[in-house]
Design a protein around this motif. Structure first.
Motif, PDB file in Angstrom:
ATOM      1  N   ALA A  49       0.669  -1.215  -0.129  1.00 30.73           N
ATOM      2  CA  ALA A  49       0.077  -0.030  -0.052  1.00 30.73           C
ATOM      3  C   ALA A  49       0.871   1.247   0.073  1.00 30.73           C
ATOM      4  O   ALA A  49       0.643   2.204  -0.670  1.00 30.73           O
ATOM      5  CB  ALA A  49      -0.716   0.050   1.148  1.00 30.73           C
ATOM      6  N   THR A  50       2.027   1.164   0.773  1.00 37.51           N
ATOM      7  CA  THR A  50       2.818   2.367   0.710  1.00 37.51           C
ATOM      8  C   THR A  50       3.458   2.683  -0.455  1.00 37.51           C
ATOM      9  O   THR A  50       3.634   3.931  -0.861  1.00 37.51           O
ATOM     10  CB  THR A  50       4.058   2.102   1.933  1.00 37.51           C
ATOM     11  OG1 THR A  50       3.116   2.061   3.092  1.00 37.51           O
ATOM     12  CG2 THR A  50       4.850   3.273   2.115  1.00 37.51           C
ATOM     13  N   LEU A  53       0.812   4.032  -3.049  1.00 37.25           N
ATOM     14  CA  LEU A  53       0.364   5.336  -2.528  1.00 37.25           C
ATOM     15  C   LEU A  53       1.699   6.552  -2.936  1.00 37.25           C
ATOM     16  O   LEU A  53       1.264   7.608  -3.314  1.00 37.25           O
ATOM     17  CB  LEU A  53       0.058   5.432  -1.017  1.00 37.25           C
ATOM     18  CG  LEU A  53      -1.205   4.888  -0.758  1.00 37.25           C
ATOM     19  CD1 LEU A  53      -1.485   4.681   0.875  1.00 37.25           C
ATOM     20  CD2 LEU A  53      -2.422   5.718  -1.252  1.00 37.25           C
TER      21      LEU A  53
ATOM     22  N   VAL B  79      -2.705   7.359   5.400  1.00 40.13           N
ATOM     23  CA  VAL B  79      -2.865   5.743   5.204  1.00 40.13           C
ATOM     24  C   VAL B  79      -1.030   5.260   5.544  1.00 40.13           C
ATOM     25  O   VAL B  79      -1.019   4.327   6.312  1.00 40.13           O
ATOM     26  CB  VAL B  79      -2.986   5.278   3.713  1.00 40.13           C
ATOM     27  CG1 VAL B  79      -2.963   4.014   3.702  1.00 40.13           C
ATOM     28  CG2 VAL B  79      -4.603   5.746   3.458  1.00 40.13           C
ATOM     29  N   TYR B  82      -0.269   6.359   9.478  1.00 37.34           N
ATOM     30  CA  TYR B  82      -0.996   5.737  10.300  1.00 37.34           C
ATOM     31  C   TYR B  82      -0.805   4.077  10.402  1.00 37.34           C
ATOM     32  O   TYR B  82      -0.685   3.402  11.344  1.00 37.34           O
ATOM     33  CB  TYR B  82      -2.593   5.586  10.437  1.00 37.34           C
ATOM     34  CG  TYR B  82      -3.232   6.745  11.214  1.00 37.34           C
ATOM     35  CD1 TYR B  82      -3.468   6.449  12.679  1.00 37.34           C
ATOM     36  CD2 TYR B  82      -3.060   8.161  10.943  1.00 37.34           C
ATOM     37  CE1 TYR B  82      -4.260   7.562  13.343  1.00 37.34           C
ATOM     38  CE2 TYR B  82      -3.644   9.156  11.563  1.00 37.34           C
ATOM     39  CZ  TYR B  82      -4.092   8.937  12.877  1.00 37.34           C
ATOM     40  OH  TYR B  82      -4.468  10.025  13.668  1.00 37.34           O
ATOM     41  N   GLY B  83      -0.532   3.518   9.184  1.00 42.01           N
ATOM     42  CA  GLY B  83      -0.354   1.916   8.949  1.00 42.01           C
ATOM     43  C   GLY B  83       1.020   1.815   9.573  1.00 42.01           C
ATOM     44  O   GLY B  83       1.141   0.787  10.325  1.00 42.01           O
ATOM     45  N   ASN B 240       1.122  11.992  10.891  1.00 43.28           N
ATOM     46  CA  ASN B 240       0.495  10.723  10.821  1.00 43.28           C
ATOM     47  C   ASN B 240       1.001   9.711  11.779  1.00 43.28           C
ATOM     48  O   ASN B 240       0.583   8.901  12.172  1.00 43.28           O
ATOM     49  CB  ASN B 240      -0.176  10.358   9.566  1.00 43.28           C
ATOM     50  CG  ASN B 240      -1.053  11.614   8.990  1.00 43.28           C
ATOM     51  OD1 ASN B 240      -2.049  11.744   9.529  1.00 43.28           O
ATOM     52  ND2 ASN B 240      -0.798  11.920   7.707  1.00 43.28           N
ATOM     53  N   TRP B 269      -6.404  -2.828  13.254  1.00 44.74           N
ATOM     54  CA  TRP B 269      -6.565  -2.411  11.684  1.00 44.74           C
ATOM     55  C   TRP B 269      -7.975  -1.844  11.302  1.00 44.74           C
ATOM     56  O   TRP B 269      -8.184  -1.171  10.434  1.00 44.74           O
ATOM     57  CB  TRP B 269      -6.097  -3.359  10.656  1.00 44.74           C
ATOM     58  CG  TRP B 269      -4.847  -3.749  11.151  1.00 44.74           C
ATOM     59  CD1 TRP B 269      -4.186  -4.673  11.988  1.00 44.74           C
ATOM     60  CD2 TRP B 269      -3.583  -3.166  10.418  1.00 44.74           C
ATOM     61  NE1 TRP B 269      -2.757  -4.477  11.864  1.00 44.74           N
ATOM     62  CE2 TRP B 269      -2.009  -3.550  11.042  1.00 44.74           C
ATOM     63  CE3 TRP B 269      -3.457  -1.901   9.630  1.00 44.74           C
ATOM     64  CZ2 TRP B 269      -1.222  -3.135  10.673  1.00 44.74           C
ATOM     65  CZ3 TRP B 269      -2.222  -1.629   9.146  1.00 44.74           C
ATOM     66  CH2 TRP B 269      -1.059  -2.255   9.575  1.00 44.74           C
ATOM     67  N   GLY B 274      -8.084   1.949  10.174  1.00 44.42           N
ATOM     68  CA  GLY B 274      -9.296   2.258   9.126  1.00 44.42           C
ATOM     69  C   GLY B 274      -9.752   3.239   9.558  1.00 44.42           C
ATOM     70  O   GLY B 274     -10.313   4.064   8.815  1.00 44.42           O
ATOM     71  N   VAL B 277      -8.000   6.745   9.617  1.00 43.48           N
ATOM     72  CA  VAL B 277      -7.824   7.152   8.254  1.00 43.48           C
ATOM     73  C   VAL B 277      -9.061   7.797   7.711  1.00 43.48           C
ATOM     74  O   VAL B 277      -8.738   8.826   6.938  1.00 43.48           O
ATOM     75  CB  VAL B 277      -7.256   5.715   7.594  1.00 43.48           C
ATOM     76  CG1 VAL B 277      -7.158   6.051   6.001  1.00 43.48           C
ATOM     77  CG2 VAL B 277      -5.794   5.604   8.051  1.00 43.48           C
TER      78      VAL B 277
END
Lengths: 58, 492
Positions: A49-50, A53, B79, B82-83, B240, B269, B274, B277
């Motif tokens: 995902a990183t 993105l 995203v 935070y991830g 973030n 998550w 989730g 975000v």
């Protein structure tokens, strides 16, 4: 509202629970570790995902 | 926090409760939990997580990010940031707490020693809870001033004494609700949380009905277009990561109530990743489309005077529920992990410890609310290294194995006794991480160093703390026979 626990009660309950944890025959208080696969799925998913993105945001 | 979602489980209104009593609740103590006290499956843990994440702080987060970047980079940075931090927090403190059913700061004793863990717990639970409560209370004050200006046609200043006095009212009301116990906390939160969800959806609908995606994507950051867009993007990511690490003090004690490690891991998550975000992205969209940073100023331009005022009142109330959630979680942590002093303390005394400092902070809004990014970085300076030390200690050095009895033995008898109950090495590692953070991103001026644009600040702080802790433990702690790392004693 009050939920104070006195020292004697706490100690008695603590010893009971520690005995249960250490007893091989008693009910298990611990749960199995997180499977490595779960962590790998989360870490790889985040890495993908990183990457995606970063490509999108530039 | 437990009681925020547990119905009809009010603690016994007598001086002291005992096991077997209806009022006895082991989750409010530092006792390891029995299987029947682990009350949460996947969806229960997820719903609590989501309820915590969808709060007014998400608006502040989105607006802070919007100061640096536009819509596309805001979404990406939220995203990614935070991830990263949620992945680390879901490992520690969550995994040791869920495996053994132990209070998260009790679990921290294996790394910091009993007294060391208590210092960390009191500092984190009181200082950060007070600061967050002050931020939310100030937002409450700003919102009500805006409502008063709209309804009565007055021109009160949002940064004036009136706003601070209204913020103080929010703190006092929160104290009164907390004093009535967990059932009242839960009841208030159950009413407000769904209303906030409706507002989030409403903002999204209004923003997208007035703007196309191309228009939104072309919007400039609130702070203007930067000469160095890469640096702005990294600052947004750092904001973030820090926002995610801000959950560290609460998440272990939620995972503790889960029935399995998977149930302690994945709901993070759903919720603090989730839901946070989504809510922060909605905040960023609102801030960018209106070009206004303060969330209390969004509602009337977005929804008109009538509905806007109603939405603003709901947001003000949602700030109170967020104070309640935060305050309650901190009080449970103090009671559970604070040792005899806090375990035997009366509830009103705990309320005073947590919310007393907030009542003072609301009169200094520039210190927290007006500098939200800096405020987040003050937390991350300590929380990222704390998380690193616990991950290295639990996963690398101890291979996911703790001796539970030793967590509770007197300092002189426990393998986790270290130096008079304090593992100096753990504090040195946290200090090294904090210094690294400060060198990369000045927490006072928020000026980044040249290296920051390649690294962020939280991640190097995490890495330096982790390596320092590992190396010093191998070179100093283990050779001295401290910390119970000796394999022969570990097998006993």
């Amino acid at each position: 509202m009050d939920s104070r626990v006195d020292d004697a009660t706490f100690e008695q309950e603590l010893q009971k629970r520690l005995h249960m944890i250490e007893s091989p025959d008693g009910p298990s208080l611990t749960v199995p570790d997180l499977p490595l696969l779960d962590f790998a799925v989360a870490a790889v998913g985040l890495a993908l995902a990183t990457t995606l993105l970063m490509w999108w945001a530039y | 926090m437990t009681h925020v979602v547990r119905r009809n489980k009010a603690a016994k209104p007598v001086a002291e409760a005992a096991p077997g009593d209806a009022g006895f609740d082991a989750t409010l103590t530092e006792l390891p939990l029995l299987p029947n006290e682990r009350i949460w499956g996947f969806w229960q843990h997820s719903s609590v997580n989501i309820g915590l994440a969808v709060a007014t702080w998400a608006f502040l987060q989105g607006a802070a990010v919007a100061y640096y970047v536009g819509v596309v980079q805001a979404i990406a940075s939220i995203v990614i940031g935070y991830g990263i931090s949620v992945l680390l927090i879901a490992l520690a403190p969550c995994m040791p707490s869920v495996k053994y059913g132990i209070e998260q700061f009790v679990g921290l004793r294996s790394a910091f020693g009993e007294n060391g863990a208590r210092v960390v717990m009191v500092a984190v639970s009181t200082v950060l809870a007070a600061a967050w409560s002050a931020v939310l209370a100030i937002m409450f004050g700003h919102g009500l001033v805006t409502v008063a200006n709209q309804i009565f046609g007055v021109e009160l200043s949002e940064s004036g004494v009136t706003a601070s006095l209204l913020a103080l009212v929010a703190i006092i009301v929160s104290c009164l609700i907390l004093a009535r116990g967990p059932v009242s906390v839960e009841a208030v939160c159950r009413i407000i949380a769904p209303m906030l969800m409706v507002i989030l959806v409403g903002i999204l609908v209004i923003v997208f009905s007035h703007n196309t995606w191309s228009e939104l994507a072309a919007l400039e950051p609130l702070g203007g277009v930067s000469d160095d867009p890469h640096l702005s993007f990294l600052l947004a990511i750092e904001l973030n990561i820090a926002g995610g690490f801000a959950w560290w003090p609460n998440m272990g004690n939620l995972a503790r109530l889960s029935r399995s490690s998977r149930v302690g891991f994945w709901p993070n998550w759903m919720g603090i990743f989730g839901a946070s975000v989504v809510a922060a992205i909605v905040g960023a969209l609102a801030a960018l489309s209106l070009q206004i940073e303060d969330p209390t100023q969004w509602m009337i331009p977005l929804a008109g005077a009538g509905i806007g005022v109603v939405a603003l009142v709901i947001i003000c109330l949602a700030n109170v529920t967020a104070i309640l959630s935060q305050g309650y979680a901190s009080m449970v942590a103090l009671k559970g992990g604070g040792g005899r002093l806090f375990r035997t303390a009366a509830w009103p005394w705990l309320i005073a410890v947590i919310l007393g400092p907030s009542a003072i902070l609301v009169f200094f809004p520039a210190a927290v609310y007006d500098n939200y990014g800096r405020f987040l970085s003050w937390g991350a300076i300590v929380l990222a290294p704390l998380c690193a030390v616990q991950i290295v200690d639990y996963f690398v050095l101890r291979r996911r194995h703790l001796h539970i009895r030793d967590l509770f033995l007197p300092i002189g008898q426990s393998r986790y006794g270290y130096w008079k109950g304090v593992n100096i090495v753990a504090f040195v590692a946290v200090g090294a991480g904090a210094v690294t953070y400060s060198l990369l991103l000045n927490p006072v001026s928020y000026e980044p160093s040249a290296l920051f644009r390649h690294t962020t600040a939280s991640l190097p702080a995490f890495a330096v703390a982790a390596v320092t802790y590992y190396v010093l433990t191998r070179l100093v702690v283990q050779p001295l026979g401290l910390g119970g790392y000796d394999t022969r004693s570990a097998r006993r």
